[in-house]
Motif scaffolding. Structure first.
Motif, mmCIF file in Angstrom:
data_model
loop_
_atom_site.group_PDB
_atom_site.id
_atom_site.type_symbol
_atom_site.label_atom_id
_atom_site.label_comp_id
_atom_site.label_asym_id
_atom_site.label_seq_id
_atom_site.Cartn_x
_atom_site.Cartn_y
_atom_site.Cartn_z
ATOM 1 N N PRO A 37 0.796 -1.236 0.000
ATOM 2 C CA PRO A 37 0.000 0.000 0.000
ATOM 3 C C PRO A 37 0.827 1.284 0.000
ATOM 4 O O PRO A 37 0.394 2.288 -0.554
ATOM 5 N N ASP A 38 2.024 1.245 0.613
ATOM 6 C CA ASP A 38 2.839 2.465 0.688
ATOM 7 C C ASP A 38 3.188 3.016 -0.695
ATOM 8 O O ASP A 38 3.299 4.231 -0.868
ATOM 9 N N PHE A 39 3.367 2.143 -1.662
ATOM 10 C CA PHE A 39 3.685 2.607 -3.016
ATOM 11 C C PHE A 39 2.493 3.357 -3.620
ATOM 12 O O PHE A 39 2.663 4.390 -4.267
ATOM 13 N N LEU A 40 1.283 2.842 -3.412
ATOM 14 C CA LEU A 40 0.085 3.519 -3.919
ATOM 15 C C LEU A 40 -0.115 4.859 -3.219
ATOM 16 O O LEU A 40 -0.425 5.864 -3.861
ATOM 17 N N TRP A 41 0.062 4.880 -1.902
ATOM 18 C CA TRP A 41 -0.101 6.129 -1.141
ATOM 19 C C TRP A 41 0.888 7.180 -1.632
ATOM 20 O O TRP A 41 0.530 8.346 -1.800
ATOM 21 N N SER A 42 2.133 6.779 -1.871
ATOM 22 C CA SER A 42 3.138 7.753 -2.317
ATOM 23 C C SER A 42 2.774 8.341 -3.675
ATOM 24 O O SER A 42 3.039 9.512 -3.942
ATOM 25 N N VAL A 43 2.143 7.546 -4.533
ATOM 26 C CA VAL A 43 1.724 8.043 -5.843
ATOM 27 C C VAL A 43 0.548 9.016 -5.686
ATOM 28 O O VAL A 43 0.565 10.123 -6.228
ATOM 29 N N LEU A 44 -0.462 8.618 -4.924
ATOM 30 C CA LEU A 44 -1.658 9.451 -4.780
ATOM 31 C C LEU A 44 -1.378 10.787 -4.107
ATOM 32 O O LEU A 44 -2.074 11.765 -4.364
ATOM 33 N N GLU A 95 -6.200 13.886 4.099
ATOM 34 C CA GLU A 95 -5.408 12.667 4.122
ATOM 35 C C GLU A 95 -5.619 11.937 5.445
ATOM 36 O O GLU A 95 -5.470 12.534 6.511
ATOM 37 N N ASP A 96 -5.966 10.667 5.378
ATOM 38 C CA ASP A 96 -6.049 9.818 6.559
ATOM 39 C C ASP A 96 -5.205 8.583 6.258
ATOM 40 O O ASP A 96 -5.711 7.558 5.807
ATOM 41 N N ARG A 97 -3.907 8.716 6.484
ATOM 42 C CA ARG A 97 -2.961 7.648 6.123
ATOM 43 C C ARG A 97 -3.263 6.361 6.872
ATOM 44 O O ARG A 97 -3.183 5.275 6.303
ATOM 45 N N GLU A 98 -3.619 6.466 8.150
ATOM 46 C CA GLU A 98 -3.900 5.274 8.950
ATOM 47 C C GLU A 98 -5.059 4.463 8.379
ATOM 48 O O GLU A 98 -5.001 3.237 8.320
ATOM 49 N N ALA A 99 -6.104 5.145 7.921
ATOM 50 C CA ALA A 99 -7.257 4.465 7.320
ATOM 51 C C ALA A 99 -7.023 4.165 5.839
ATOM 52 O O ALA A 99 -7.824 3.474 5.215
ATOM 53 N N GLY A 100 -5.965 4.734 5.256
ATOM 54 C CA GLY A 100 -5.702 4.550 3.835
ATOM 55 C C GLY A 100 -6.681 5.309 2.961
ATOM 56 O O GLY A 100 -6.971 4.895 1.851
ATOM 57 N N TRP A 118 -10.287 8.276 -2.485
ATOM 58 C CA TRP A 118 -9.399 7.181 -2.814
ATOM 59 C C TRP A 118 -9.257 6.363 -1.536
ATOM 60 O O TRP A 118 -9.066 6.939 -0.458
ATOM 61 N N ARG A 119 -9.345 5.030 -1.614
ATOM 62 C CA ARG A 119 -9.173 4.189 -0.432
ATOM 63 C C ARG A 119 -8.248 3.027 -0.784
ATOM 64 O O ARG A 119 -8.471 2.316 -1.761
#
Length: 172
Positions: A37-44, A95-100, A118-119
């Motif tokens: 998931p970290d790769f997707l979060w970094s892109v978004l 942004e709610d990184r913990e919830a993605g 985005w989730r």
């Protein structure tokens, strides 16, 4: 929901569209893939570079950041029936990184309504990326005529995020 075959053997795209009142559409597109998931979060959250890897996004510019809230100005463009259609929006994101989750709503722009989320959800070896959008055009905007275009664009946008995330993970 209908499934579309993708460019990578590990992923699946599912898509759903709901017609709401007054020309409003709710679209949901989900991509499932074997990627952290970290790769997707970094892109978004790479707001300044979103237009590099999301098709039809001509520009994306961060206007401000206050903690986990961000304001972006984005311009989208596409060809439709031989004409170029451009739409500009100013979005406020949370942004709610913990919830993605990355929730957004239009402050102003070329639609009456443009909001969604985005989730990112990770379950074992599979990560799902869900994009939900509620969009309502301005009077005179033929939302019914561009429904299929919206479907195609959302699937292509997820593919763009996927390909960039795979590139960052060293898989593409």
């Amino acid at each position: 929901m209908s499934s579309f075959s993708g460019s990578c053997s590990l992923d699946t795209i599912q898509q759903d569209m709901e017609r709401l009142s007054q020309g409003t559409r709710r679209l949901a597109v989900q991509l499932r893939l074997g990627l952290e998931p970290d790769f997707l979060w970094s892109v978004l959250t790479d707001y300044a570079n979103l237009s590099r890897f999301i098709p039809n996004l001509a520009s994306s510019r961060q206007l401000w950041r206050r903690g986990n809230r961000v304001c972006l100005e984005q311009v989208g463009t596409q060809q439709f029936c031989g004409m170029r259609f451009t739409a500009k929006v100013e979005l406020e994101l949370e942004e709610d990184r913990e919830a993605g989750e990355l929730r957004f709503a239009m402050n102003r722009g070329d639609f009456r309504r443009f909001e969604g989320m985005w989730r990112i959800h990770h379950d074992g070896s599979i990560t799902s990326l869900l994009y939900e959008l509620i969009v309502q055009g301005r009077p005179g905007m033929p939302i019914g005529l561009i429904e299929q275009r919206l479907r195609d664009d959302l699937a292509n946008n997820l593919r763009g995020v996927q390909l960039e995330a795979m590139r960052r993970a060293g898989l593409a």
